[in-house]
Write an enzyme that holds these catalytic residues in place. Structure first.
Site, short mmCIF file in Angstrom:
data_model
loop_
_atom_site.label_atom_id
_atom_site.label_comp_id
_atom_site.label_asym_id
_atom_site.label_seq_id
_atom_site.Cartn_x
_atom_site.Cartn_y
_atom_site.Cartn_z
N GLU A 200 -23.79 7.09 -44.47
CA GLU A 200 -24.30 6.04 -45.42
C GLU A 200 -25.49 5.98 -45.46
OE1 GLU A 200 -20.76 2.78 -45.28
OE2 GLU A 200 -22.72 2.25 -44.79
N LYS A 237 -21.33 -9.72 -33.83
CA LYS A 237 -21.61 -11.03 -34.39
C LYS A 237 -21.85 -12.32 -33.35
CE LYS A 237 -19.10 -10.02 -38.44
NZ LYS A 237 -17.52 -9.91 -39.02
N GLU A 287 -16.62 -3.05 -45.66
CA GLU A 287 -15.00 -2.78 -45.25
C GLU A 287 -14.27 -4.03 -45.17
OE1 GLU A 287 -14.38 -2.15 -40.90
OE2 GLU A 287 -15.73 -3.91 -40.21
N ARG A 291 -6.83 -9.03 -41.15
CA ARG A 291 -6.43 -9.59 -40.05
C ARG A 291 -7.18 -11.18 -39.98
NH1 ARG A 291 -10.82 -9.55 -36.95
NH2 ARG A 291 -11.82 -7.57 -36.61
P1 ADP Z 1 -17.47 -2.39 -37.37
O1 ADP Z 1 -16.25 -2.08 -38.21
O2 ADP Z 1 -17.43 -1.65 -36.28
O3 ADP Z 1 -17.69 -3.87 -37.29
P2 ADP Z 1 -19.21 -2.41 -39.66
O4 ADP Z 1 -18.91 -1.05 -40.69
O5 ADP Z 1 -18.43 -3.89 -40.26
O6 ADP Z 1 -18.53 -1.81 -38.36
O7 ADP Z 1 -20.68 -2.67 -39.50
C1 ADP Z 1 -21.01 -3.60 -38.54
C2 ADP Z 1 -22.66 -3.86 -38.67
O8 ADP Z 1 -23.31 -2.70 -38.77
C3 ADP Z 1 -22.93 -4.56 -39.84
O9 ADP Z 1 -22.60 -5.92 -40.00
C4 ADP Z 1 -24.31 -4.35 -40.01
O10 ADP Z 1 -25.06 -5.15 -39.31
C5 ADP Z 1 -24.42 -2.89 -39.59
N1 ADP Z 1 -24.38 -1.81 -40.64
C6 ADP Z 1 -23.16 -0.98 -40.93
N2 ADP Z 1 -23.28 -0.11 -41.94
C7 ADP Z 1 -24.81 -0.34 -42.15
C8 ADP Z 1 -25.68 0.18 -43.40
N3 ADP Z 1 -25.23 1.19 -44.17
N4 ADP Z 1 -26.92 -0.18 -43.40
C9 ADP Z 1 -27.31 -0.97 -42.40
N5 ADP Z 1 -26.66 -1.69 -41.57
C10 ADP Z 1 -25.22 -1.22 -41.35
#
Ligand code: ADP
Length: 443
Positions: A200, A237, A287, A291
């Site tokens: 991405e 978080k 995503e 849950r």
């Molecule tokens: P997980 O499923 O491991 O929690 P996420 O896809 O929800 O992973 O991403 C977690 C964090 O990673 C996001 O809250 C953000 O801070 C960072 N992140 C994920 N994708 C991107 C992106 N394309 N650009 C910038 N930060 C990202």
């Protein structure tokens, strides 16, 4: 109405689920590893079953033992909590196969949403903007380099099956790409039993904004406002709030419309969260977490709705108690996660109280925090009419909180709450990294 529910979890979330079950008149069966024998969730539940030794791979993650415990104690349903097996489609399937209710969406829905590549394509289909990136999996380094060049650096390599902030790699230059692609895929295979990765565009310092959804599986899909979770330490978080300082009425409406379409089409049931990255006036789907989430209490405060109660009713009876017309967001709520920096015995615990303060935890004076599990030991949540008042209340509540015997991040959280940038409301996911050096000196 089900009479008895087994809670396939531990700690704070197990305690939280027991509380709602009791208010619903449902009996609870707790499970525990030998390290959790004296844990609060065991004491609060109506019954408790030991399911194995301390390592979660031998206790909280053993599907057959959890299901056996539910059957032997005459439960009709299993609540998976957060983490552990809460997003395991295989577990949901095995639970259903034994004629028990899994408190969550159908296994097919968990499967679909658990794969980030499939989830992205689904979101796109329902009109939600997604972060620019590959449509499917990427393996070939030459193809990856072409995609990354088109997207423009930096890019992020992600595991399709990833979660909990794991399995992500930020790439700033083409030279780093091929090697990291291979490492990421190997890591994904080792951690998530699936080596699929995708690429991405990496957004610089976006905000993390998510919507709380509850749905009855029959077409009613409600959005209980958004949460801002931009304070993250290495993608984990730390502080969450609702509403988000970055979301206005128009963005909230646009996000909600797409989310409702998607969840309705999926026949989603129970509680779920749809996560976005926000950059200026733009937002991108990231995503779905199929849950309940750790940070659900801030949404409970601003809506006045017990989300776990609605989740249980939706999954066990196909109904909720909310009139969609009456969902209103009011006031401001903030949550600080209290993490143990070391395990050990808690000699003294003073819990904050007073107006607008909630403390969700499994701690009590004299309890032991075992070293085997997640470091989060409590959540301190406040509610007030406005953000400045909520900040003052959080500061006050953190001053009242006293945990002796183990080290926690409570003083660090208070430092952040009072930091001018946090107070301004104007910060992104890069904020914690900027203050990390200063925060780590706070004790
Ligand atoms: P997980 O499923 O491991 O929690 P996420 O896809 O929800 O992973 O991403 C977690 C964090 O990673 C996001 O809250 C953000 O801070 C960072 N992140 C994920 N994708 C991107 C992106 N394309 N650009 C910038 N930060 C990202």
């Amino acid at each position: 109405m089900v009479r008895r529910i087994l809670i396939a979890n531990r700690g704070e979330i197990a305690v939280r689920v027991i509380r709602t079950c009791r208010e619903l008149g449902i009996e609870t069966v707790a499970v525990y590893s030998t390290a959790d024998r004296d844990s609060l969730h065991v004491q609060l539940a109506d019954q408790a079953v030991c399911i194995g030794p301390p390592p979660s791979a031998k206790s909280y993650l053993v599907k057959e033992n959890l299901i056996m415990a539910a059957l032997r104690t005459g439960c009709q349903a299993i609540h998976p909590g957060v983490g552990f097996l809460s997003e395991s489609a295989d577990f949901a399937r095995a639970v259903q196969k034994e004629g028990l209710i899994f408190i969550g969406p159908d296994p097919e829905v968990i499967d679909l949403l658990g794969d980030k590549v499939q989830a992205r394509n689904t979101a796109k289909k329902y009109g939600l903007p997604i972060t620019p990136g590959t449509e499917g999996a990427v393996q070939d380094p030459v193809e990856a380099a072409k995609i990354a060049r088109e997207l423009g650096y930096p890019v992020i390599i992600k595991a399709a099956a990833g979660g909990g902030g794991k399995g992500m790699r930020v790439i700033r230059r083409e030279e780093e790409l091929a090697e990291n692609l291979a490492i990421a895929s190997r890591e994904a295979a080792a951690n998530f039993a699936d080596g699929t990765v995708f690429i991405e565009k990496y957004l610089e310092n976006p905000r993390h904004v998510e919507l709380q959804i509850v749905a009855d599986g029959k077409g009613t899909v409600l959005v209980l406002g958004e949460r801002d979770c931009s304070v993250q330490k290495r993608h984990q978080k730390l502080i969450e709030e609702s509403p988000s300082p970055a979301v206005d009425e128009d963005m909230r409406r646009r996000m909600s419309e797409g989310a409702v379409r998607m969840f309705r089409e999926l026949k989603y049931r129970g509680a779920g969260t749809i996560e976005f990255l926000v950059s200026g006036k733009d937002f991108y789907f990231m995503e779905v977490n199929a849950r309940i989430q750790v940070e659900h209490p801030v949404s409970e405060f601003v809506t006045g709705i017990d989300i776990i109660r609605q989740q249980i009713l939706a999954c066990t009876e196909g109904r909720m108690e909310i009139d969609p017309e009456t969902v209103r967001l009011s006031g401001w709520s903030i949550e600080c996660r209290i993490n143990a920096l070391s395990p050990g015995k808690v000699h003294r615990l003073d819990v904050p109280g007073g107006p607008g303060v909630r403390f969700d935890s499994f701690l009590y004076s004299g309890c032991t925090v075992p070293p085997h599990y997640d470091s989060m030991v409590a959540k301190l949540i406040v509610y007030a009419p406005t953000r400045p008042l909520a900040l003052a209340r959080m500061d006050r509540a953190l001053r009242e909180l006293r945990i002796e015997g183990i080290k926690t991040n409570a003083a660090q959280q208070r430092w952040i709450i009072n930091h001018p940038k946090f107070q301004s409301g104007d910060f992104g996911t890069g904020y914690y990294a900027e203050i990390e050096k200063e925060v780590e000196h706070v004790h």
